[in-house]
Design a protein around this motif. Sequence first.
Motif, PDB file in Angstrom:
ATOM      1  N   ARG A   1       0.811  -1.217   0.000  1.00 50.98           N
ATOM      2  CA  ARG A   1       0.000   0.000   0.000  1.00 50.98           C
ATOM      3  C   ARG A   1       0.848   1.272   0.000  1.00 50.98           C
ATOM      4  O   ARG A   1       2.043   1.265   0.313  1.00 50.98           O
TER       5      ARG A   1
ATOM      6  N   ASP B   1      -7.484   5.810   7.363  1.00 54.39           N
ATOM      7  CA  ASP B   1      -7.867   6.103   5.989  1.00 54.39           C
ATOM      8  C   ASP B   1      -7.300   5.066   5.031  1.00 54.39           C
ATOM      9  O   ASP B   1      -7.483   5.185   3.812  1.00 54.39           O
TER      10      ASP B   1
ATOM     11  N   TYR C   1      -3.880   4.042   4.904  1.00 54.12           N
ATOM     12  CA  TYR C   1      -2.439   4.111   4.636  1.00 54.12           C
ATOM     13  C   TYR C   1      -1.657   3.286   5.649  1.00 54.12           C
ATOM     14  O   TYR C   1      -2.029   3.184   6.823  1.00 54.12           O
TER      15      TYR C   1
ATOM     16  N   ARG D   1      -4.635  14.208   4.936  1.00 55.49           N
ATOM     17  CA  ARG D   1      -5.381  13.174   4.199  1.00 55.49           C
ATOM     18  C   ARG D   1      -5.549  13.564   2.740  1.00 55.49           C
ATOM     19  O   ARG D   1      -5.307  12.750   1.831  1.00 55.49           O
TER      20      ARG D   1
ATOM     21  N   ARG E   1      -3.910  11.660  -0.583  1.00 55.49           N
ATOM     22  CA  ARG E   1      -4.818  11.126  -1.608  1.00 55.49           C
ATOM     23  C   ARG E   1      -4.530  11.752  -2.976  1.00 55.49           C
ATOM     24  O   ARG E   1      -4.614  11.088  -4.008  1.00 55.49           O
TER      25      ARG E   1
ATOM     26  N   GLY F   1      -2.496   8.731  -4.122  1.00 54.45           N
ATOM     27  CA  GLY F   1      -3.672   8.014  -4.575  1.00 54.45           C
ATOM     28  C   GLY F   1      -4.387   7.317  -3.433  1.00 54.45           C
ATOM     29  O   GLY F   1      -3.966   7.360  -2.269  1.00 54.45           O
ATOM     30  N   ASP F   2      -5.495   6.683  -3.762  1.00 52.30           N
ATOM     31  CA  ASP F   2      -6.247   5.910  -2.783  1.00 52.30           C
ATOM     32  C   ASP F   2      -5.364   4.766  -2.290  1.00 52.30           C
ATOM     33  O   ASP F   2      -4.863   3.971  -3.095  1.00 52.30           O
TER      34      ASP F   2
ATOM     35  N   ARG G   1      -5.980   2.050  -1.057  1.00 51.45           N
ATOM     36  CA  ARG G   1      -6.509   0.706  -1.323  1.00 51.45           C
ATOM     37  C   ARG G   1      -6.388   0.317  -2.801  1.00 51.45           C
ATOM     38  O   ARG G   1      -6.675  -0.827  -3.147  1.00 51.45           O
ATOM     39  N   ASP G   2      -6.017   1.291  -3.637  1.00 52.21           N
ATOM     40  CA  ASP G   2      -5.769   0.979  -5.050  1.00 52.21           C
ATOM     41  C   ASP G   2      -4.367   0.397  -5.168  1.00 52.21           C
ATOM     42  O   ASP G   2      -3.363   1.101  -5.017  1.00 52.21           O
TER      43      ASP G   2
END
Length: 822
Positions: free
Chosen positions: A589, A630, A632, A808, A812, A816-817, A819-820
Amino acid sequence: MLSSLPFLLPRFKRFARLALTGAGLALLGVSAMAAPQQAIYQQAPASVRELLDTPALPKHLVSPNKQYLALLEPRRFNSLAELARPTLKLAGLRFDEASSVPSQTTAIARLRLRPLFKPQAAEQIIDLAQGQAADKSFFHSFSWSPDGQRFLLERRSDKANELWVGNAGSGELQQIKGLRLNNALAQGELAWLNASELVLLAQVERRGAAPKQPSVPNAPLIRETTGRASPERTHADLLQNPHDERLLEYHALSQLVRVDLRSLQTKRLGTPALFFSVASLGDAEGLLTERITRPFSYSLTWDDFPQVVEVRRPDGVVQREIARLPLKRGVAINGVLPGPRLFYASPNKDAAVYWVEALDGGNPNNRVAHRDRLMRLDAPYTGEAQELLRLPQRFNTMRFIDDGQHALVTEDDGLRAWTRSYLLALRGGSIRTVFDHSQRERYRHPGSPMMRMSPGGHLLAQTHGGGLLLQGAGASPKGDRPFLDRLNLQDGSVQRLFQSGEAVYTQPLELLGDGRLLSLQESTNQPPSLHVQALGSPGVASQALTKARAPHPLMRKIRRELISFKRADGVDMSFWMYLPPDYKEGEARATLVWAYPLEFNDPALAGQLSGSSNRYPNFSGLSPLMLVLDGYVVLMDATMPIVGDAKSVNDDFIEQITLSAKAIIDKAEDLGVTDPKRVAIGGHSYGAFMAVNLLAHTDLFKAGIARSGAYNRTLTPFGFQSERRSLWDARDSYLKLSPFLYANQIKEPLLLIHGEVDDRAGTLPMQSERLYQALSGTGGTARYVLLPLEAHGYTARESVGHVQWEMRQWLRAHLGDPRDLH
């Protein structure tokens, strides 16, 4: 003063200024073609906001008689209205103009009292609402009386700082009427005479109105130097003009006042002066007072102004002047005044006065056999002082031991970053070394004396069974295991009385009269609770005295692990790895590395671990660990050791933080938790300085976050952090360590956050503003957030929430996200 809205600097290449006076808002960095951006306080997601608003864990204060327990719950955040109160900034001080209470004094949100060993007795909830008004008053500064039967609270009202007395048994609070405390120069200066009487500092009566600023200047401001070197470090909030001098005298002028807690009566002693310290001598035979005098300085803080130290009779009349210290000018960097300094009032019946004198002229660069000597003047203070001992290195502190015969004296060797403590026989003069270790030592650290309050109100190092009690963190390669030791005062042997087990983190607090131990126990999923148990092994059964608050549900889901590894040159390193609640094995991640550099003169010390995996995760409001929620991965407290000789350790600062950063990323990638192409670096204060240097000199990170840092070392020319050399002694290092000068090399997006009224000497807001301007001018990508009314740390609920939102959004936008997965 800006309005109570964030001062946001969006990312544009042209630098312009637009003032929206109707909204009380200023925006920097808005291009001429762009529409003004409406700036408002933003908030973190609801889950994070809920965690931020969880009440702070209480502090546990046991009464001196070991009969009562006070549980203090500090107020978690200030309000913007609180921060906006008129504040004076004089001679390095910041205090509330109306009450003289130091800025950012922590308010007590809730106070409870309970008998320690009477389970059937009802807990007393102290009424802190009496006379309260929103954003205008609060209680603060709790303390016990020496006998534990009463407690003191200070209450900052809209116009004064009051003293209130509480009954430990009933919880009833009473105000000392007509008494207005003066904490402008010193907070909480209490000289106990006995269990129910004390002397403190109060405002003078009928002092009139404060001096007014002249509407028209009546003279130029002139400063002059006459060839004598005076290398002062950079300071904030210095006096600027004669009006500031008059304001300081007006607000800092104090009266010694004797207070009887039984009758609630007061008596004024002696004449007012600019007192900053008062202490009782022996069994209340007299008072030792310290005060500042003119001439003041526009380049030094108040504690470097001329001082007068005096012994006074119990009625406040001066008995003898002990010393008169000059203005601290012309003193070498890390040097001291050549005459008497650092005064101590004896708690013993001899009522002696102790102080320190330099034997090296106060200059650490002079080579001498002894740097300091400790002096003693006995009552009735008519003769000459006696020299007790000479110290090879610079004196640090003196702690009196409760046997009435000994003191613990500590010296520091600045060049070696070494500390040594001696056991001193106060009357016999014999001395024995008891501790001798590096200032950075963790694994072999002997601990610190456990302190207690004597019946006369003095704070003393506690003995038990003929030995000095020492409590320490118990750092080890497996994590911290706090301990309680007993140092034999006769032969120097050490006996371990208690050490925490590995499964539950147990911190010793107090040794009770019956020999049992009072401790705080916590674990990964259990917040701290108070326990009592017999001394012995960790397996000894304990009795819970308080019930731990139910842990926040999110805290149960966060995974935490201490990771150890080596960097390329063999130096041991570590970080705490925090994995999100929804993390799945094998996911690489986006990651945030949060660090703070520390200097070491021994690589073995640099690798010593600190912290424990068995502690309850208590996130502060500004903690980057909130970003774990969030999604990370956060590598927290990543070690950034700077190893080398203390004189020149910063010469290869860049090279060493680069080695460390690469080792951190490589280890996280090896663990399979981090995508090395999506890693951000962040830090606060000196950590921010480190983060920006890494962005300027490496391509290891995708983005950065720097809060309240310093980026141009030419603005701190007489030393910073551990740097002892001046800019002119180490010009190349100062320039190399200034990322401002390498702004054109910072190609990664950088989020800069700063408090508008930062009170730290080297981290004025100008540091971030100038770096932002440099990045804007050289085509960099940056965002500058200036938080109104905030100092070096941020305390308003709105500010803390907004900082979390900014961090945050920044991650992002540029990582990036999380979780991507790529």
